[in-house]
Write an enzyme that holds these catalytic residues in place. Structure first.
Site, PDB file in Angstrom:
ATOM      1  N   PHE A 142     -16.188   6.441  -2.157  1.00  0.00           N
ATOM      2  CA  PHE A 142     -15.403   5.963  -1.028  1.00  0.00           C
ATOM      3  C   PHE A 142     -16.040   6.496   0.241  1.00  0.00           C
ATOM      4  O   PHE A 142     -16.008   7.700   0.513  1.00  0.00           O
ATOM      5  CB  PHE A 142     -13.944   6.417  -1.096  1.00  0.00           C
ATOM      6  CG  PHE A 142     -13.137   5.879   0.066  1.00  0.00           C
ATOM      7  CD1 PHE A 142     -12.647   4.578   0.034  1.00  0.00           C
ATOM      8  CD2 PHE A 142     -12.916   6.654   1.190  1.00  0.00           C
ATOM      9  CE1 PHE A 142     -11.942   4.064   1.113  1.00  0.00           C
ATOM     10  CE2 PHE A 142     -12.216   6.145   2.279  1.00  0.00           C
ATOM     11  CZ  PHE A 142     -11.725   4.847   2.227  1.00  0.00           C
ATOM     12  N   ASP A 146     -22.154  12.842   2.348  1.00  0.00           N
ATOM     13  CA  ASP A 146     -20.918  12.447   3.015  1.00  0.00           C
ATOM     14  C   ASP A 146     -19.926  13.599   2.849  1.00  0.00           C
ATOM     15  O   ASP A 146     -19.256  13.709   1.828  1.00  0.00           O
ATOM     16  CB  ASP A 146     -20.381  11.153   2.395  1.00  0.00           C
ATOM     17  CG  ASP A 146     -19.044  10.725   2.987  1.00  0.00           C
ATOM     18  OD1 ASP A 146     -18.439  11.509   3.743  1.00  0.00           O
ATOM     19  OD2 ASP A 146     -18.590   9.600   2.673  1.00  0.00           O
ATOM     20  N   LYS A 189     -13.181  13.460  10.131  1.00  0.00           N
ATOM     21  CA  LYS A 189     -11.853  13.995   9.832  1.00  0.00           C
ATOM     22  C   LYS A 189     -11.588  15.340  10.489  1.00  0.00           C
ATOM     23  O   LYS A 189     -11.186  15.403  11.633  1.00  0.00           O
ATOM     24  CB  LYS A 189     -11.629  14.020   8.324  1.00  0.00           C
ATOM     25  CG  LYS A 189     -11.567  12.608   7.714  1.00  0.00           C
ATOM     26  CD  LYS A 189     -10.996  12.617   6.329  1.00  0.00           C
ATOM     27  CE  LYS A 189     -11.025  11.232   5.689  1.00  0.00           C
ATOM     28  NZ  LYS A 189     -10.159  10.257   6.361  1.00  0.00           N
TER      29      LYS A 189
END
Length: 405
Positions: free
Chosen positions: A145, A230, A259
């Site tokens: 994801f 990531d 984030k």
């Protein structure tokens, strides 16, 4: 159903009527939050064990971050990259140093940063490695994801994320996560990068086999291929280290961050790499109006300062050890099929006899605990790193009670 009051019901009904149904939120309407706790419109308090998918690593309303944002709001919030501003150079310098790199390309969201990483790798492949034009390939893992843009979902294996959005972007090859032999076989002369999550968050907090990340690092270095990590969810303290790659003493060619970099205050993301890699860009070839804006830089600089103390990494490691030990007991009791994760991050596979992940999430909501399900049977636990051991234990007690009932 917990929500039955007029105020909450009205808010949820209005959201259902006037917003697209691309999310299935739990039936709670939050109005304020502090630390690891959130309060709804009726004044009920909930322990947050999700932390905005790691965007709130440093807690709700972190005073240092709020003060940094307020101070910057009084000065200047946006210049666009048409001009320099007085927080930009400091942000890039400090973030590069935190990552052990020398160049930063700031964006806003994680998906934008992944898109930037893809473009960077391709341009590096054509200009530096010498891959023929239009032939660049990036190898990715199944169950990944990385976001939901058209390009990113083109290499997703999740039907919900991918279905009905074709035609899809070519140039990606998917291999099994954690399978170094499959990865090696997929890398060829046209491969410009391997893009991986050091721990797959959305897939259920999947941790690869020991030695996998180190093997990826060796392979990519030998084949002149970029290793892109990531770390949007796994990075910035969540796993007990600044970066999850550090658990195998691995330094990738490129970090993708997001984030928690914005401290739960503003969206901030970045690609961080060497000047050889990010130096491929020339003016006009890539950009973002809001990327690297003064407000974002001010907040992110305070995040970096917080991380430099090591306090939150140590806290995540210590409380994480306790979390996983307690969750492991549930496996032995038959309430949970499996537990995975690292630091203050866990994927918990609920035994079918105890209900679905959604069922458990809703029952926890009734007891004042907020988690979220994924892939049917799994719930994710990722509290703010400021959570106290007492609050964490209370939340775990509620999970035990839900699974026992």
């Amino acid at each position: 159903m917990l929500i039955s009051t007029e105020r909450s019901t009205a808010a949820i009904s209005a959201a259902e009527a006037h917003s697209a149904h691309n999310y299935h939120p739990l039936p709670v309407v939050i109005t304020s939050a502090e630390g690891a706790w959130m309060t709804d419109v009726e004044g009920r308090r909930y322990l947050d064990l999700l932390a905005g998918y790691s965007a709130l690593n440093f807690g709700h309303g972190n005073r240092r971050l709020i003060d940094a944002a307020k101070a910057q709001l009084e000065r200047v919030t946006l210049t666009s990259r048409a001009f320099h501003h007085d927080r930009f150079a400091e942000f890039c310098t400090e973030l590069a140093a935190l990552c052990g790199k020398d160049m930063v390309l700031p964006m806003n969201t994680g998906a934008e940063a992944i898109e930037t990483a893809v473009k960077t790798a391709r341009k590096w492949g054509y200009r530096i490695k010498g891959v023929p034009d239009g032939k660049a390939k990036i190898v990715v893992a199944d169950n990944n994801f990385h976001g939901r843009t058209t390009t990113i979902i083109s290499f997703s294996t999740d039907p919900e994320a991918r279905a009905d959005y074709g035609p899809y972007t070519p140039g990606f090859e998917i291999v099994p996560y954690g399978d170094l032999a499959a990865l090696s076989a997929a890398v060829d002369e046209h491969t410009v990068a391997v893009l991986l999550e050091p721990i797959q968050g959305e897939a259920g907090v999947l941790v690869p086999p020991a030695g996998y990340l180190a093997g990826v690092r060796r392979l990519t270095a030998e084949r002149n291929v970029l290793f892109i990590a990531d770390e949007i969810q796994s990075g910035l303290g969540r796993t007990g280290r600044t970066f999850a790659c550090e658990h195998e003493d691995v330094v990738p060619d490129m970090y993708v961050l997001g984030k928690a970099l914005g401290g739960g205050v503003v969206p901030v993301s970045a690609v961080v790499a060497s000047s050889e890699v990010l130096g491929v860009f020339r003016p006009g070839e890539h950009g973002s109006t809001f990327g690297g804006n003064p407000l974002a830089c001010a907040v992110a600089l305070e995040v970096i300062a917080i991380l430099r103390t090591g306090e939150y990494q140590e806290r995540a490691a210590e409380l994480g050890e306790h979390l996983h030990r307690e969750l492991g007991l549930l496996v032995g009791e038959g309430a949970v099929d499996a537990v995975r994760g690292r630091g203050l991050w866990a994927g918990v596979d609920i035994a079918p006899s105890r209900g679905t992940g959604r069922d458990v999430s809703e029952r926890l909501l009734e007891r004042g605990v907020l988690v979220k399900d994924t892939h049917g049977s799994t719930i994710r636990i990722a509290p703010p790193l400021v959570i106290s051991k007492e609050d964490l234990d209370w939340g775990l007690d509620q999970l035990r009670a839900v699974l026992a009932g």
